[in-house]
Design an enzyme around this catalytic site. Structure first.
Site, PDB file in Angstrom:
ATOM      1  N   LYS A  72      19.670  20.449 -22.239  1.00 21.40           N
ATOM      2  CA  LYS A  72      20.742  20.169 -21.276  1.00 21.40           C
ATOM      3  C   LYS A  72      20.714  18.699 -20.855  1.00 21.40           C
ATOM      4  CE  LYS A  72      22.419  21.444 -16.728  1.00 21.40           C
ATOM      5  NZ  LYS A  72      22.113  22.086 -15.460  1.00 21.40           N
ATOM      6  N   HIS A 187       7.427  12.647  -2.652  1.00 18.36           N
ATOM      7  CA  HIS A 187       6.426  12.211  -1.673  1.00 18.36           C
ATOM      8  C   HIS A 187       6.851  12.500  -0.244  1.00 18.36           C
ATOM      9  CE1 HIS A 187       2.921   9.467  -0.739  1.00 18.36           C
ATOM     10  NE2 HIS A 187       2.512  10.167  -1.776  1.00 18.36           N
ATOM     11  N   HIS A 222       8.509  -0.566   0.338  1.00 18.80           N
ATOM     12  CA  HIS A 222       8.567   0.778  -0.263  1.00 18.80           C
ATOM     13  C   HIS A 222       8.547   0.580  -1.788  1.00 18.80           C
ATOM     14  CE1 HIS A 222       9.331   4.976  -0.579  1.00 18.80           C
ATOM     15  NE2 HIS A 222      10.599   5.042  -0.198  1.00 18.80           N
ATOM     16  N   ILE A 256       0.002  -8.047   1.456  1.00 15.65           N
ATOM     17  CA  ILE A 256      -0.309  -7.996   0.034  1.00 15.65           C
ATOM     18  C   ILE A 256       0.364  -6.746  -0.541  1.00 15.65           C
ATOM     19  CG2 ILE A 256      -2.136  -8.125  -1.698  1.00 15.65           C
ATOM     20  CD1 ILE A 256      -2.217 -10.440   0.353  1.00 15.65           C
ATOM     21  N   GLY A 258       1.588  -3.690  -2.709  1.00 13.02           N
ATOM     22  CA  GLY A 258       0.861  -2.768  -3.572  1.00 13.02           C
ATOM     23  C   GLY A 258      -0.402  -2.240  -2.899  1.00 13.02           C
ATOM     24  N   PHE A 259      -0.639  -2.660  -1.648  1.00 14.93           N
ATOM     25  CA  PHE A 259      -1.818  -2.189  -0.904  1.00 14.93           C
ATOM     26  C   PHE A 259      -1.402  -1.532   0.410  1.00 14.93           C
ATOM     27  CE2 PHE A 259      -3.678  -5.121  -3.820  1.00 14.93           C
ATOM     28  CZ  PHE A 259      -4.924  -4.571  -4.102  1.00 14.93           C
ATOM     29  N   HIS A 261      -0.920   2.094   2.963  1.00 12.71           N
ATOM     30  CA  HIS A 261       0.020   3.223   2.922  1.00 12.71           C
ATOM     31  C   HIS A 261       0.259   3.744   4.331  1.00 12.71           C
ATOM     32  CE1 HIS A 261       1.936   6.996   1.791  1.00 12.71           C
ATOM     33  NE2 HIS A 261       2.247   6.341   0.683  1.00 12.71           N
ATOM     34  N   ARG A 270      -2.507   8.720  -6.550  1.00 13.45           N
ATOM     35  CA  ARG A 270      -1.770   8.280  -7.748  1.00 13.45           C
ATOM     36  C   ARG A 270      -2.395   7.039  -8.358  1.00 13.45           C
ATOM     37  NH1 ARG A 270       3.787   8.159  -4.446  1.00 13.45           N
ATOM     38  NH2 ARG A 270       2.304   7.091  -3.060  1.00 13.45           N
ATOM     39  N   ASP A 312       1.882   1.784  -6.351  1.00 11.61           N
ATOM     40  CA  ASP A 312       2.604   0.692  -6.998  1.00 11.61           C
ATOM     41  C   ASP A 312       1.723  -0.342  -7.692  1.00 11.61           C
ATOM     42  OD1 ASP A 312       5.248   1.439  -6.544  1.00 11.61           O
ATOM     43  OD2 ASP A 312       5.170   0.721  -4.474  1.00 11.61           O
ATOM     44  N   ARG A 337      12.255   9.499  -8.868  1.00 10.51           N
ATOM     45  CA  ARG A 337      12.378  10.017  -7.493  1.00 10.51           C
ATOM     46  C   ARG A 337      13.703  10.743  -7.250  1.00 10.51           C
ATOM     47  NH1 ARG A 337       9.312   8.879  -2.921  1.00 10.51           N
ATOM     48  NH2 ARG A 337       7.614   8.878  -4.466  1.00 10.51           N
ATOM     49  N   ARG A 356      19.550  13.561  14.428  1.00 11.41           N
ATOM     50  CA  ARG A 356      20.075  12.604  15.404  1.00 11.41           C
ATOM     51  C   ARG A 356      19.026  12.464  16.498  1.00 11.41           C
ATOM     52  NH1 ARG A 356      20.881   9.581  19.664  1.00 11.41           N
ATOM     53  NH2 ARG A 356      23.033   8.919  20.042  1.00 11.41           N
TER      54      ARG A 356
HETATM   55  C1  LIG Z   1       5.398   3.969  -3.225  1.00 16.56           C
HETATM   56  C2  LIG Z   1       5.306   3.301  -1.915  1.00 16.56           C
HETATM   57  O1  LIG Z   1       6.305   3.102  -1.275  1.00 16.56           O
HETATM   58  S1  LIG Z   1       3.778   2.924  -1.355  1.00 16.56           S
HETATM   59  C3  LIG Z   1       4.022   1.560  -0.222  1.00 16.56           C
HETATM   60  C4  LIG Z   1       4.440   0.323  -0.957  1.00 16.56           C
HETATM   61  N1  LIG Z   1       4.473  -0.817  -0.061  1.00 16.56           N
HETATM   62  C5  LIG Z   1       3.604  -1.836  -0.169  1.00 16.56           C
HETATM   63  O2  LIG Z   1       2.734  -1.887  -1.013  1.00 16.56           O
HETATM   64  C6  LIG Z   1       3.807  -2.969   0.815  1.00 16.56           C
HETATM   65  C7  LIG Z   1       2.489  -3.437   1.430  1.00 16.56           C
HETATM   66  N2  LIG Z   1       1.992  -2.464   2.368  1.00 16.56           N
HETATM   67  C8  LIG Z   1       2.492  -2.397   3.643  1.00 16.56           C
HETATM   68  O3  LIG Z   1       3.327  -3.202   4.062  1.00 16.56           O
HETATM   69  C9  LIG Z   1       1.981  -1.296   4.544  1.00 16.56           C
HETATM   70  O4  LIG Z   1       0.690  -0.922   4.184  1.00 16.56           O
HETATM   71  C10 LIG Z   1       2.906  -0.044   4.514  1.00 16.56           C
HETATM   72  C11 LIG Z   1       4.362  -0.433   4.791  1.00 16.56           C
HETATM   73  C12 LIG Z   1       2.835   0.646   3.168  1.00 16.56           C
HETATM   74  C13 LIG Z   1       2.427   0.946   5.580  1.00 16.56           C
HETATM   75  O5  LIG Z   1       2.619   0.327   6.835  1.00 16.56           O
HETATM   76  P1  LIG Z   1       1.846   0.835   8.128  1.00 16.56           P
HETATM   77  O6  LIG Z   1       1.805   2.323   8.159  1.00 16.56           O
HETATM   78  O7  LIG Z   1       2.445   0.138   9.279  1.00 16.56           O
HETATM   79  O8  LIG Z   1       0.389   0.294   7.828  1.00 16.56           O
HETATM   80  P2  LIG Z   1      -0.951   0.487   8.681  1.00 16.56           P
HETATM   81  O9  LIG Z   1      -0.664   1.153   9.984  1.00 16.56           O
HETATM   82  O10 LIG Z   1      -1.962   1.116   7.795  1.00 16.56           O
HETATM   83  O11 LIG Z   1      -1.394  -1.007   8.963  1.00 16.56           O
HETATM   84  C14 LIG Z   1      -2.634  -1.267   9.591  1.00 16.56           C
HETATM   85  C15 LIG Z   1      -2.908  -2.749   9.590  1.00 16.56           C
HETATM   86  O12 LIG Z   1      -3.149  -3.170   8.248  1.00 16.56           O
HETATM   87  C16 LIG Z   1      -2.241  -4.219   7.913  1.00 16.56           C
HETATM   88  N3  LIG Z   1      -1.787  -3.995   6.550  1.00 16.56           N
HETATM   89  C17 LIG Z   1      -1.316  -2.842   6.065  1.00 16.56           C
HETATM   90  N4  LIG Z   1      -0.975  -3.028   4.767  1.00 16.56           N
HETATM   91  C18 LIG Z   1      -1.245  -4.309   4.471  1.00 16.56           C
HETATM   92  C19 LIG Z   1      -1.100  -5.079   3.305  1.00 16.56           C
HETATM   93  N5  LIG Z   1      -0.604  -4.557   2.200  1.00 16.56           N
HETATM   94  N6  LIG Z   1      -1.487  -6.361   3.335  1.00 16.56           N
HETATM   95  C20 LIG Z   1      -1.986  -6.917   4.459  1.00 16.56           C
HETATM   96  N7  LIG Z   1      -2.144  -6.221   5.599  1.00 16.56           N
HETATM   97  C21 LIG Z   1      -1.772  -4.935   5.599  1.00 16.56           C
HETATM   98  C22 LIG Z   1      -1.088  -4.049   8.860  1.00 16.56           C
HETATM   99  O13 LIG Z   1      -0.374  -5.267   9.039  1.00 16.56           O
HETATM  100  C23 LIG Z   1      -1.762  -3.583  10.104  1.00 16.56           C
HETATM  101  O14 LIG Z   1      -2.329  -4.694  10.752  1.00 16.56           O
HETATM  102  P3  LIG Z   1      -2.135  -4.920  12.342  1.00 16.56           P
HETATM  103  O15 LIG Z   1      -2.746  -3.697  12.963  1.00 16.56           O
HETATM  104  O16 LIG Z   1      -2.840  -6.188  12.589  1.00 16.56           O
HETATM  105  O17 LIG Z   1      -0.649  -4.985  12.538  1.00 16.56           O
HETATM  106  O1  LIG Z   2       5.206   8.040   1.358  1.00 17.63           O
HETATM  107  C1  LIG Z   2       5.519   6.862   1.556  1.00 17.63           C
HETATM  108  O2  LIG Z   2       5.644   6.354   2.696  1.00 17.63           O
HETATM  109  C2  LIG Z   2       5.768   5.947   0.414  1.00 17.63           C
HETATM  110  C3  LIG Z   2       5.309   6.475  -0.905  1.00 17.63           C
HETATM  111  O3  LIG Z   2       4.151   6.406  -1.251  1.00 17.63           O
HETATM  112  C4  LIG Z   2       6.284   7.120  -1.773  1.00 17.63           C
HETATM  113  O4  LIG Z   2       7.437   7.316  -1.379  1.00 17.63           O
HETATM  114  O5  LIG Z   2       5.918   7.475  -2.908  1.00 17.63           O
END
Ligand SMILES: CC(=O)SCCNC(=O)CCNC(=O)[C@H](O)C(C)(C)COP(=O)(O)OP(=O)(O)OC[C@H]1O[C@@H](n2cnc3c(N)ncnc32)[C@H](O)[C@@H]1OP(=O)(O)O
Ligand SMILES: O=C([O-])CC(=O)C(=O)O
EC number: 2.3.3.5
Length: 375
Positions: A72, A187, A222, A256, A258-259, A261, A270, A312, A337, A356
């Site tokens: 399909k 997810h 994201h 940074i 890719g780091f 969550h 993953r 990622d 996704r 809402r």
């Molecule tokens: C498939 C996906 O979507 S997975 C997510 C992909 N996104 C990324 O890789 C972007 C980089 N990562 C980030 O921006 C964040 O880790 C997110 C958006 C994924 C999660 O955000 P949050 O839930 O707010 O993160 P969290 O509460 O764990 O942060 C704790 C502390 O670590 C820091 N931190 C978290 N991630 C990072 C990072 N990648 N690099 C540097 N510092 C970081 C935050 O700034 C925060 O510091 P603070 O307390 O001084 O403000």
């Molecule tokens: O769950 C999240 O916040 C982001 C994520 O890892 C995904 O959508 O795969």
């Protein structure tokens, strides 16, 4: 696995926004389950088409159901002429997620969802058509070629690589793409899925829900992080260079990509899976620089910040080893996704109340309008 991260504060963190039977994140098994199955188990013992069927139809398919489903989907890979014409008008330097957004929206104009009874048909069409949409645009805008999007490849991952490169992929590349699509499929209430559910809660159509979700996935916090991770590692010469570059970024308090969550606390399940495949690709390529610098980044980020790679980070090197242009990394996430998004739209519709929430007002106190001449 360790206990869940302390979830509270802004960004609705830690607040339940509804129920789902689709997946668990950071709760059981390796940390991610789809309809009760561990993602590790699925990555080792299922294909993406089986996982898509599981997510969308509730159970893993029998062999006969899988064969019928693949047949399909294969039959739904062609694009209408009007959509091809739109894709041909999109410039080569457009953000590729904008192409996905437009492609989805345009398909919604041509093949609209008139009733929710069509939701599974619309979803299967999007699942089959997304690789065609992105590759048709890419090959036309970058190579001047009008590709035939109807390949005979059995699987969506191999089909994508075939369209992109003009030839069937190796068994290794087809396998890695398949696993990658499994890892990205679903997810829970991540930002793009929540976008889709909010849209669905207004009783909107499937194409609108998915188009909105694509917009949310586009951002570097994201789905856009896989491309941003590639930009980070691509020029790192070796492990020492990787450490220097990252230390500089950390000193400047850069994010940074890719780091970290929003939900996982000390690992994203993953990561180990795609990391292993990236290592295999590096060996097959005979050039392991990107893999080695990625490992060095992972070690340094844990050592310095206790931050771990999310899904990622190692996708960047894995996709690069398969000769996928960086700008197509996040669209691949969409190709996967769509399964999770659509299943959430269906789940929302099946037990709906408009989403809402409320806001805490922090603006000025009530006041009177001053006539314009006196302001
Ligand atoms: C498939 C996906 O979507 S997975 C997510 C992909 N996104 C990324 O890789 C972007 C980089 N990562 C980030 O921006 C964040 O880790 C997110 C958006 C994924 C999660 O955000 P949050 O839930 O707010 O993160 P969290 O509460 O764990 O942060 C704790 C502390 O670590 C820091 N931190 C978290 N991630 C990072 C990072 N990648 N690099 C540097 N510092 C970081 C935050 O700034 C925060 O510091 P603070 O307390 O001084 O403000
Ligand atoms: O769950 C999240 O916040 C982001 C994520 O890892 C995904 O959508 O795969």
């Amino acid at each position: 696995m360790s206990e869940a991260k302390k979830l509270s504060g802004a960004g609705l963190r830690g607040q339940s926004a509804g129920e789902t039977a689709l997946s668990t994140v950071g709760v059981s098994g390796s940390g991610l389950t789809y309809r009760g199955y561990d993602v590790k188990d699925l990555g080792e013992n299922a294909t993406f088409e089986e996982v898509a069927y599981l997510i969308l139809y509730g159970e893993l398919p029998t062999q006969a159901q899988l064969d019928a489903y693949k047949t399909k989907l294969k039959g739904l890979r062609g694009l209408p002429q009007a959509l091809k014409e739109v894709l041909e008008r999109i410039p080569a330097d457009t953000h590729s997620m904008d192409v996905m957004r437009t492609g989805c929206s345009m398909l919604g104009n041509l093949e609209a969802e008139h009733s929710f009874s069509e939701q599974s048909e619309i979803t299967d069409r999007l699942l089959a058509a997304f690789p065609s949409i992105i590759c048709y645009w890419y090959r036309f805008s970058h190579d001047g070629v009008r590709i035939d999007t109807e390949t005979d490849d059995d699987q969506i991952g191999a089909h994508f690589l075939h369209l992109l490169h003009g030839k069937a992929p190796s068994a290794l590349h087809a396998k890695v793409m398949d696993v990658s699509l499994i890892l990205y499929a679903e997810h829970e209430f991540n930002a793009s899925t929540f976008t889709a559910r909010v849209c669905a809660s207004t009783l909107s159509d499937m194409h609108s829900c998915v188009t909105g979700a694509i917009g949310s996935l586009r951002g570097p916090l994201h789905g856009g992080a896989n491309e941003a991770a590639m930009e980070l590692i691509q020029d790192m010469k070796d492990e020492a260079d990787a450490r220097d570059i990252l230390m500089g970024k950390l000193e400047r308090k850069d994010k940074i990509m890719g780091f970290g969550h929003a939900i996982y606390r000390d690992s994203d399940p993953r990561n180990a899976i795609i990391k292993e495949w990236s290592e295999k690709l590096a060996a097959a390529n005979g050039d392991d620089r990107l893999y080695r610098v990625s490992v060095a980044c992972e070690a340094l980020m844990w050592e310095q910040k206790k931050l771990f790679c999310n899904a990622d980070f190692f996708h960047a090197s894995a996709y690069h080893y398969m000769d996928i242009p960086t700008k197509l990394f996040t669209p691949i996430f969409v190709c996967s996704r769509i399964t999770g998004w659509a299943a959430h739209v269906m789940e929302q519709r099946s037990n709906n109340r408009i989403i809402r929430p409320s806001a805490d007002y922090v603006g000025v106190a009530p006041r009177k309008v001053v006539p314009i001449a006196n302001r």
